[in-house]
Design a protein around this motif. Structure first.
Motif, mmCIF file in Angstrom:
data_model
loop_
_atom_site.group_PDB
_atom_site.id
_atom_site.type_symbol
_atom_site.label_atom_id
_atom_site.label_comp_id
_atom_site.label_asym_id
_atom_site.label_seq_id
_atom_site.Cartn_x
_atom_site.Cartn_y
_atom_site.Cartn_z
ATOM 1 N N ASP B 481 0.870 -1.176 0.000
ATOM 2 C CA ASP B 481 0.000 0.000 0.000
ATOM 3 C C ASP B 481 0.907 1.225 0.000
ATOM 4 O OD1 ASP B 481 0.660 0.814 2.670
ATOM 5 O OD2 ASP B 481 -0.686 -0.732 3.432
ATOM 6 N N PRO B 482 0.355 2.412 -0.214
ATOM 7 C CA PRO B 482 1.198 3.607 -0.343
ATOM 8 C C PRO B 482 2.115 3.831 0.857
ATOM 9 C CG PRO B 482 -0.981 4.065 -1.150
ATOM 10 C CD PRO B 482 -1.043 2.693 -0.561
ATOM 11 N N LYS B 485 5.032 1.537 0.615
ATOM 12 C CA LYS B 485 5.977 1.923 -0.424
ATOM 13 C C LYS B 485 6.851 3.091 0.033
ATOM 14 C CE LYS B 485 6.643 3.053 -5.234
ATOM 15 N NZ LYS B 485 6.121 3.744 -6.420
ATOM 16 N N TRP B 493 3.342 6.399 -3.992
ATOM 17 C CA TRP B 493 2.556 5.425 -4.756
ATOM 18 C C TRP B 493 2.085 6.097 -6.036
ATOM 19 C CZ3 TRP B 493 2.050 0.380 -3.789
ATOM 20 C CH2 TRP B 493 1.089 -0.345 -4.510
ATOM 21 N N ASP B 497 1.352 1.813 -10.169
ATOM 22 C CA ASP B 497 1.513 0.787 -9.127
ATOM 23 C C ASP B 497 0.182 0.092 -8.875
ATOM 24 O OD1 ASP B 497 4.222 1.168 -8.676
ATOM 25 O OD2 ASP B 497 3.869 2.788 -7.249
ATOM 26 N N THR B 498 -0.889 0.895 -8.853
ATOM 27 C CA THR B 498 -2.205 0.293 -8.652
ATOM 28 C C THR B 498 -2.557 -0.619 -9.824
ATOM 29 O OG1 THR B 498 -2.886 2.288 -7.478
ATOM 30 C CG2 THR B 498 -4.624 0.789 -8.176
#
Lengths: 375, 688
Positions: B481-482, B485, B493, B497-498
């Motif tokens: 998750d952000p 990261k 993020w 990435d998503t």
């Protein structure tokens, strides 16, 4: 020879004490074999030795000890011949040659040698009582002693050699060794000992002294913390045996150190420890007192003797018994390095008993013939 | 001049005699004091030492429990092994007789009387059973260490020789036969990754085990597999005896009432050895066949089969594995080193410990997410042009967005999927469909599922956590998750990435077990069962003391596990469930995969109705990078397939993973089909 007067003056106290100690020895050996099949016949053998020994005492007591004065030369020569004989042809046992087998009984000439030396020295000192007690007088007695001791040392049998030397010195002293010589000898002994130690430390091999003998001394002086087996083990187990005895001991046949065989050579060299475990402080002290009584009684006979020869014999025997007893107990109590000396009358062994009963027989003879003067 | 004959007179000095008396008295007193000190003052200490001398506490070995498969096939048992031992203290007295014993023994067991030396270096390296020294040398070493303890001359002799030696014991003083319990694994390598093996108590844990009454260098503990994880159940409890011993160490009697050992419990596993063998064979044969066909090596892989309704693991294959029987007596150093240095990690359980990108099989998490969150409706069409470009924003209103292309897998062969609805997107495993619904795409999908909500659904399916299978070393994978990261990578993020997380790439990691459980939970209508290897626990007499009970961890349609996020993607306190229709539709999607989707050709003539999901997960790891395989646009990929059967009433869920296997449909799916078929064949064969 077998006159009534002989038995009137026979020392029954001494004989009784010896009898008591010997019987106690058989009883103790019976416990000490602790199921070891190889030792199973020991109590029976010891009973035979004691029986023969007591008979020998009575026979010797009946013989006038003065007879031995006239045969000193013969006895002395015979003793040396036997010692040389053993040196030449004797069986090798445990690395040192020590005995003849005579009719199933092992006879150690060195044991006979102790008695012969006492007679020889008693003869010499009583004959020279009025001579000047100078260096010549001392050296002559030393010569007599060394003539015998050298063969024992060659076997090699260090402990008996020491016994012989102690007998010599003790008898020399009672015969009037002057103080200045004691000091000179003392000084000389210190120098020799220092030299000896110096050689040992530098790794020089000394003739007549075997490695194991040195090792024993080293073990005693400097205890290797890693040495759990061997020599150190034996003495450790002896201490545990003695210490666990307490006031009254574990009881006859109940000492675990003895019965489970943690204690080694428990029927001979360490029988004192076996006794201490099973009979405790009280029992052991009584046995020690009995031994001391035998020594004192011998000295009493020496004091009551009609002549110097008899007195010196009784005194010499007293020295022999006391020294062997003191060394053996000292080893057991870990105040002396391990030697092969047994506890008088108690330890198993026909040969060591032989010299002791010969000695007691002589003392009884001195006692018995103290009132009769036959020339 | 002989005065004696004239006038006898006792001339010894009374004074000197007195000194002798005193000396005797002093010595006697000294001895008495010394005796008193030893016996009375220090008596207690010595008595304790005397008791210590004759008392010995003996640990009586317990029996380790057995391990069975679900049909009662023995997977681990204890076998008697015969060792020839010599007790140095009990050898005959003289050297000649000792040599005679050595010669006789040498003829019987084929070990030379004399070989090698007894120098310090040799002695230091001496290990019984692992030496080529002669009998004399071994006994010499044993004698110098502990003369009353038996030293092993030769281990694991055959029973016949052992009997001969016992019969000749009268001529072989000091020689005896030691019977040792050795673990035996009849199924060996087939079940090694599940059963594991034993080893000596490690030095670092010695205190722990000794406190529990176990003996280092004698008792063994589990090192891997069930033997390790369930060691406490299997190991039992040692008994003890306090005995009186004599000087030779011979036991004379019990001093206290002996404490009997308690045998360890046995375990029946859920594993079906036949299916395990079939699964392993299917995987290995397929990998070899494809290796030859495609001219590239396939080195390692995983197959796990599970009953989705109960969580029972029917087979668990981690390839390559090892031969656990070779570790039975002792762990051979060369073999252990060989296993340890093998780049494909045979000692590592790939099924539960390997964390790999799951790839498209992860789309199932995204799939239930988008429907449950209403990102799209099932019928809503999303266009796949084969390639889309988006502006890679690292934060809201990023002034310098990087434009990046995201392609569908089909684009590599030049094609595109066109317009797809939910079932189409899932069955075709269309990457662009999932990019758009996962991360949002312009006006077509104004608000995507987003990484936060994707994580919620992934976790609800069992990703990102340890599931509690009874094996050591289970890993939890990774749901990024952000925040993660920023902390770990040091970067914000991004939308991209998503996108790639939605298709199970990028930072997402999972174990094969997690992939299996995620689909098994859907197959079981949302009920997630804890994967388990243990069916029953039996006592030493075979009575069931703990029967099997399925352990449901949660039901995603009933337990509100999904956190609701506000419009700024901050987690609220509100939680919700996954709607049952969403689960049903996800199942239909997986059915479509084998009917009309990516695995259609593999399952087209299958007799049983199955459902599943393929996965081709691109990766770049420590093995691929140095080989220069990590090339953008043609990354190496792992092959995945996860599926279950029968579709309407699932009995078996299977995951297949082939490391660097590239296309999931080609390398993994056929293996899964074979495993499922083997399962149903075995089931049919069992029926009367």
């Amino acid at each position: 020879m077998l006159r009534r007067e002989t038995w009137r003056h026979f020392d029954y106290w001494l004989f009784g004490a010896v009898l008591l100690l010997s019987v106690f020895g058989i009883v103790m050996i019976r416990s000490a074999i602790a199921g070891n099949a190889e030792l199973a016949t020991s109590p029976r053998n010891q009973t035979i030795f004691v029986g023969l020994g007591l008979a020998l005492i009575l026979v010797l007591a009946a013989v006038n000890y003065r007879t031995w004065a006239s045969t000193t030369r013969l006895l002395y020569t015979g003793g040396i011949v036997l010692l040389i004989g053993i040196y030449l042809i004797g069986d090798a046992a445990f690395g040192s040659t020590r005995w003849f087998e005579v009719g199933g009984i092992n006879i150690q000439p060195s044991e006979l040698g102790k008695i012969i030396l006492i007679i020889a020295l008693a003869n010499y000192f009583s004959n020279t009582m009025d001579d000047p007690h100078n260096l010549i007088w001392i050296l002559k007695s030393f010569g007599i002693t060394m003539g015998m001791t050298i063969w024992v040392l060659l076997q090699p049998n260090l402990s008996t050699s020491i016994v012989l030397m102690v007998i010599w010195f003790s008898m020399l002293w009672i015969s009037g060794l002057e103080l200045k010589y004691i000091l000179i000898f003392g000084g000389l002994a210190v120098v020799v000992l220092a030299l000896f130690l110096l050689l040992v430390v530098n790794g020089v091999k000394i003739p007549l002294i075997e490695g194991y003998q040195l090792q024993r001394v080293v073990n005693f002086v400097y205890r290797d913390p890693n040495a759990t087996h061997g020599e150190q083990y034996n003495i450790e187990q002896a201490l545990i045996s003695i210490g666990s005895g307490g006031w009254f001991g574990a009881g006859y046949g109940n000492g675990t150190q003895v019965q489970l065989r943690f204690l080694k050579v428990r029927h001979t060299d360490f029988i004192f420890s076996a006794m201490a475990e099973e009979f405790g402080f009280v029992g052991t002290a009584i046995v020690m007192a009995l031994l001391i009584f035998v020594v004192i009684r011998c000295l009493y006979v020496a004091r009551k003797s009609m002549d110097t020869f008899g007195a010196l014999i009784a005194y010499g025997i007293a020295t022999l018994i006391f020294f062997q007893m003191a060394v053996n107990i000292g080893v057991n109590l870990n105040v002396l390095p391990v030697t092969g000396l047994t506890l008088p009358f108690v330890s198993y062994g026909g040969s060591s008993l032989l010299s002791l009963v010969l000695g007691i027989g002589l003392v009884e003879s001195v006692a018995a013939h103290s009132q009769t003067l036959d020339f | 001049m002989n005065r004696q004959s004239l006038e006898p007179k006792n001339e010894i000095s009374r004074g000197r005699l007195l000194i002798v008396y005193v000396l005797i008295g002093v010595v006697f007193l000294f001895f008495l004091v010394r005796l008193f000190t030893l016996q009375v003052v220090q008596g207690e200490d010595y008595l304790t030492r005397a008791v210590d001398n004759r008392t010995r506490e003996i640990s009586v070995t317990t029996t380790r429990g057995q391990i069975f498969d679900r049909n009662g096939i023995v997977l681990a048992r204890n076998e008697a092994s015969y060792n020839v031992v010599v007790t140095p203290a009990n050898l005959p007295g003289d050297e000649g007789a000792i040599q005679e014993v050595y010669r006789r023994l040498s003829d019987l067991i084929d070990i030379p009387v004399n070989f090698g030396n007894t120098e310090a270096e040799t002695v230091r390296n001496f290990t019984p059973c692992q030496t080529d020294l002669g009998i004399s040398q071994i006994v010499y070493i044993g004698d110098s260490l502990a003369p009353y303890d038996p030293v092993r001359i030769k281990c694991n002799i055959d029973e016949m020789t052992a009997r001969i030696i016992q019969e000749q014991s009268s001529d072989l003083a000091g020689v005896s036969i030691e019977i040792e319990a050795v673990r035996e694994y009849p199924t060996g390598e087939t079940t090694a990754e599940v059963v594991g093996f034993l080893g000596p108590i490690p030095a670092i844990e010695q205190d722990y085990w000794e406190n529990l009454g176990f003996v280092a260098n004698r008792d063994k503990v589990g090192y891997a597999g069930i033997e390790n994880y369930l060691n406490d159940i299997l190991i039992g409890k040692n008994g003890s005896r306090v005995v009186e011993v004599d000087n030779s160490g011979q036991i004379l009697r019990n001093l206290e009432a002996p404490i009997e050992p308690v045998a360890g419990n046995s375990i029946t596993l859920t594993i079906d050895t036949r299916l395990q063998a079939a699964a392993k064979a299917a995987l290995v044969n397929w990998m070899e066949r494809k290796s030859l066909q495609l001219g590239r090596p396939y080195t390692s892989g995983v197959v796990i089969a599970m009953n989705p309704k109960t969580g029972e693991i029917l087979s668990l294959v981690s390839y390559p594995s090892y031969e656990n029987n070779r570790m039975a007596r002792l762990i051979p150093a060369y073999y252990y080193n060989q296993l340890n240095e093998d780049p494909h990690k045979p000692l590592f359980n790939h099924a539960i410990s390997a964390e790999h990108p799951p790839g498209s099989v992860f789309k199932m998490a995204a799939a239930i997410g988008i429907l449950n969150e209403g990102v799209v409706t099932p019928d809503q069409l999303i266009n796949d042009p084969g390639k889309i470009s988006i502006e890679e924003k690292f934060f809201e209103n990023d002034p310098n967005p990087r434009t990046r292309d995201y392609v569908c897998w089909i684009f590599k062969s030049g094609g595109s999927h066109g317009d797809l609805d939910f079932l189409g997107g899932l069955s075709q495993s269309c990457d662009v469909y999932f990019y758009k619904v996962g991360g949002g795409y312009k006006d077509e999908v104004p608000a995507g599922l987003n990484i936060w909500r994707l994580g919620e659904y992934a976790r609800a399916l069992g990703y990102g956590q340890v599931l509690g299978i009874e094996l050591p070393g289970e890993q939890n994978g990774l749901i990024p998750d952000p925040n993660w990261k920023r902390i770990t990578v040091g970067e914000n993020w991004s939308t991209g990435d998503t996108y790639i997380s939605t298709i199970g790439q990028g930072y997402v990691l999972s174990t094969p077990l997690q992939v299996l459980v995620s689909v098994a939970a859907l197959a079981n209508d949302g009920k997630l069962m804890r994967p388990t290897l243990v069916k029953e626990i039996l006592d030493s007499e075979g009575n069931v003391i703990k029967p099997f009970e399925p352990d449901m961890l949660w039901d995603i349609t009933k337990d509100p596990l999904i956190h609701v996020y506000d419009e700024n993607f901050f987690q609220t306190d509100e939680v919700k469930v996954v709607e049952p229709w969403v689960v049903d539709l996800a199942k239909v999607g997986m059915r479509e995969v084998v009917v009309s989707g990516t695995a259609e050709s593999i399952f087209e003539d299958a007799e049983i109705q199955t459902a599943g999901k393929t996965g081709t997960a691109e990766y770049c790891d420590d093995i691929a990078r140095p080989l220069g395989l990590c090339v953008s646009g043609s990354w190496p990929a792992h092959a995945w397939y996860v599926g279950y059967a029968p579709f309407d009433n699932p009995e078996i869920a299977v995951v297949v993973f082939v490391y660097d296997g590239d296309e999931g449909a080609i390398l993994a799916a056929p293996v899964a089909r074979q495993v499922m078929e083997a399962y149903f064949e075995l089931k049919t064969a069992e029926k009367p």
